[in-house]
Design a protein around this motif. Structure first.
Motif, mmCIF file in Angstrom:
data_model
loop_
_atom_site.group_PDB
_atom_site.id
_atom_site.type_symbol
_atom_site.label_atom_id
_atom_site.label_comp_id
_atom_site.label_asym_id
_atom_site.label_seq_id
_atom_site.Cartn_x
_atom_site.Cartn_y
_atom_site.Cartn_z
ATOM 1 N N GLU A 72 0.733 -1.246 0.039
ATOM 2 C CA GLU A 72 -0.071 0.017 0.012
ATOM 3 C C GLU A 72 0.766 1.289 0.085
ATOM 4 O O GLU A 72 0.376 2.193 -0.497
ATOM 5 C CB GLU A 72 -0.876 0.059 0.979
ATOM 6 N N GLN A 73 1.953 1.321 0.633
ATOM 7 C CA GLN A 73 2.773 2.306 0.802
ATOM 8 C C GLN A 73 3.887 2.471 -0.388
ATOM 9 O O GLN A 73 4.933 3.328 -0.364
ATOM 10 C CB GLN A 73 3.549 2.637 2.220
ATOM 11 N N ALA A 74 4.011 1.399 -1.133
ATOM 12 C CA ALA A 74 4.933 1.253 -2.393
ATOM 13 C C ALA A 74 4.749 2.563 -3.287
ATOM 14 O O ALA A 74 3.491 3.137 -3.342
ATOM 15 C CB ALA A 74 4.901 0.109 -3.058
ATOM 16 N N ILE A 105 -4.288 3.497 -6.213
ATOM 17 C CA ILE A 105 -4.889 4.419 -7.359
ATOM 18 C C ILE A 105 -3.706 5.203 -7.793
ATOM 19 O O ILE A 105 -2.766 5.754 -7.111
ATOM 20 C CB ILE A 105 -5.876 5.370 -6.688
ATOM 21 N N ASP A 106 -3.464 5.141 -9.134
ATOM 22 C CA ASP A 106 -2.441 5.868 -10.151
ATOM 23 C C ASP A 106 -1.245 5.339 -9.750
ATOM 24 O O ASP A 106 -0.062 5.806 -10.223
ATOM 25 C CB ASP A 106 -2.483 7.279 -9.662
ATOM 26 N N LYS A 107 -0.959 4.159 -8.802
ATOM 27 C CA LYS A 107 0.415 3.910 -8.777
ATOM 28 C C LYS A 107 0.849 2.864 -9.967
ATOM 29 O O LYS A 107 0.158 1.940 -10.824
ATOM 30 C CB LYS A 107 0.619 2.829 -7.573
ATOM 31 N N PRO A 108 2.184 3.115 -10.598
ATOM 32 C CA PRO A 108 2.578 2.209 -11.789
ATOM 33 C C PRO A 108 2.827 0.700 -11.176
ATOM 34 O O PRO A 108 3.315 0.496 -9.970
ATOM 35 C CB PRO A 108 4.152 2.765 -11.923
ATOM 36 N N LEU A 175 6.577 6.398 -16.806
ATOM 37 C CA LEU A 175 5.302 6.521 -16.052
ATOM 38 C C LEU A 175 5.917 6.453 -14.511
ATOM 39 O O LEU A 175 5.421 7.155 -13.800
ATOM 40 C CB LEU A 175 4.480 5.375 -16.171
ATOM 41 N N VAL A 176 6.980 5.711 -14.208
ATOM 42 C CA VAL A 176 7.699 5.399 -12.989
ATOM 43 C C VAL A 176 8.145 6.945 -12.548
ATOM 44 O O VAL A 176 7.717 7.546 -11.248
ATOM 45 C CB VAL A 176 8.787 4.486 -12.762
ATOM 46 N N THR A 177 8.879 7.526 -13.496
ATOM 47 C CA THR A 177 9.415 8.961 -13.315
ATOM 48 C C THR A 177 8.156 9.843 -12.868
ATOM 49 O O THR A 177 8.314 10.940 -12.109
ATOM 50 C CB THR A 177 10.292 9.177 -14.302
ATOM 51 N N LEU A 178 7.152 10.155 -13.858
ATOM 52 C CA LEU A 178 6.023 10.744 -13.527
ATOM 53 C C LEU A 178 5.574 10.461 -12.212
ATOM 54 O O LEU A 178 5.086 11.535 -11.490
ATOM 55 C CB LEU A 178 5.159 10.416 -14.705
ATOM 56 N N ALA A 179 5.267 9.284 -11.929
ATOM 57 C CA ALA A 179 4.760 9.071 -10.474
ATOM 58 C C ALA A 179 5.617 9.589 -9.433
ATOM 59 O O ALA A 179 5.154 10.114 -8.379
ATOM 60 C CB ALA A 179 4.459 7.585 -10.379
ATOM 61 N N ALA A 182 5.086 13.366 -9.181
ATOM 62 C CA ALA A 182 3.964 13.707 -8.600
ATOM 63 C C ALA A 182 3.662 13.326 -7.237
ATOM 64 O O ALA A 182 2.702 13.749 -6.476
ATOM 65 C CB ALA A 182 2.808 12.943 -9.228
ATOM 66 N N LEU A 183 4.603 12.723 -6.330
ATOM 67 C CA LEU A 183 4.462 12.063 -5.219
ATOM 68 C C LEU A 183 4.287 13.261 -4.207
ATOM 69 O O LEU A 183 3.565 13.402 -3.482
ATOM 70 C CB LEU A 183 5.528 11.169 -4.574
ATOM 71 N N PRO A 184 5.339 14.358 -4.105
ATOM 72 C CA PRO A 184 5.265 15.412 -3.228
ATOM 73 C C PRO A 184 4.089 16.180 -3.203
ATOM 74 O O PRO A 184 3.498 16.475 -2.296
ATOM 75 C CB PRO A 184 6.549 16.176 -3.381
ATOM 76 N N ARG A 185 3.529 16.374 -4.553
ATOM 77 C CA ARG A 185 2.253 17.156 -4.767
ATOM 78 C C ARG A 185 1.114 16.413 -4.074
ATOM 79 O O ARG A 185 0.302 17.088 -3.501
ATOM 80 C CB ARG A 185 2.225 17.379 -6.228
ATOM 81 N N LEU A 186 0.960 15.163 -4.494
ATOM 82 C CA LEU A 186 -0.048 14.277 -3.880
ATOM 83 C C LEU A 186 0.079 14.486 -2.259
ATOM 84 O O LEU A 186 -1.091 14.468 -1.739
ATOM 85 C CB LEU A 186 0.175 12.836 -4.493
ATOM 86 N N THR A 187 1.330 14.348 -1.604
ATOM 87 C CA THR A 187 1.314 14.204 -0.396
ATOM 88 C C THR A 187 0.607 15.524 0.362
ATOM 89 O O THR A 187 0.009 15.639 1.314
ATOM 90 C CB THR A 187 2.659 14.130 0.085
ATOM 91 N N ILE A 188 1.129 16.841 -0.311
ATOM 92 C CA ILE A 188 0.723 18.133 0.276
ATOM 93 C C ILE A 188 -0.718 18.113 0.151
ATOM 94 O O ILE A 188 -1.402 18.369 0.817
ATOM 95 C CB ILE A 188 1.466 19.117 -0.615
ATOM 96 N N GLU A 189 -1.203 17.817 -1.092
ATOM 97 C CA GLU A 189 -2.885 17.932 -1.299
ATOM 98 C C GLU A 189 -3.727 17.021 -0.488
ATOM 99 O O GLU A 189 -4.416 17.315 0.139
ATOM 100 C CB GLU A 189 -2.996 17.561 -2.702
#
Length: 193
Positions: A72-74, A105-108, A175-179, A182-189
């Protein structure tokens, strides 16, 4: 603080040693060669007995719970399953039945499978993609399927398979690079909401 990408591979093999685990480790190494990451391998053979009698996640012992949390946290998930009678095993599915339906959701997700012959090669598209579509993951465009003849002395030996694995990881990297970005942005949101 810089986030280290966590790659978690789940090997659905129920025996040790396992061709599925060998393929999972190979895919983990290929990804690690492309980017700095923290990699983990979850072997179903080690936790299957703990899953078998559980109906609710709260009934699982802490080792099985830790494995679920790792997935789940990967940031990226690699899934490798042996084929049993045309599909993944029931215990492999049971493991993913305990995963929170929104956690991936949205994880590669890179999909792979092993089987006795080529006749099971479509398991990736007919069994694994629909399962991970339910979780709303971003399954990688190219899966990796290996047969018994692709292994020798517990290692991958078929040049064509090794090339397909390399290509699958290469095609997954955008896709891995894109994810990752996006991680810091998703965490902040998530904290703002």
């Amino acid at each position: 603080m810089k986030h280290t990408t966590r790659i978690v591979a789940v090997s659905g093999g129920l025996q040790r040693p396992s061709k599925a685990a060998t393929l999972a480790e190979h895919l983990l190494e290929l990804i690690a060669h492309e980017m700095p990451c923290e990699k983990h391998l979850i072997e179903m053979s080690l936790i299957a007995p703990q899953l078998a009698g559980a109906v609710l996640r709260s009934q699982l012992p802490c080792t099985a719970e830790r494995a679920l949390v790792e997935v789940e946290q990967a940031d990226v998930v690699v899934v490798v399953t042996p084929v049993y009678r045309g599909a993944y095993s029931g215990l492999f599915k049971h493991f993913f039945d305990f995963i929170d339906q929104d956690a991936l959701i949205d994880k590669p997700v890179l999909l792979a499978a092993t089987g006795g012959s080529e006749r099971h090669a479509l398991v990736i598209d007919h069994q694994l993609r629909p399962l991970f579509s339910f979780f709303q993951t971003r399954t990688m465009p190219l899966g990796v399927y290996a047969t018994d003849k692709d292994f020798a002395e517990g290692r991958l030996r078929n040049g064509a398979l090794l090339e397909r694995a390399r290509l699958a990881v290469e095609r997954a990297m955008p896709l891995v690079t894109l994810a990752r970005h996006a991680l810091p942005r998703l965490t902040i949101e998530a904290h703002v909401a």
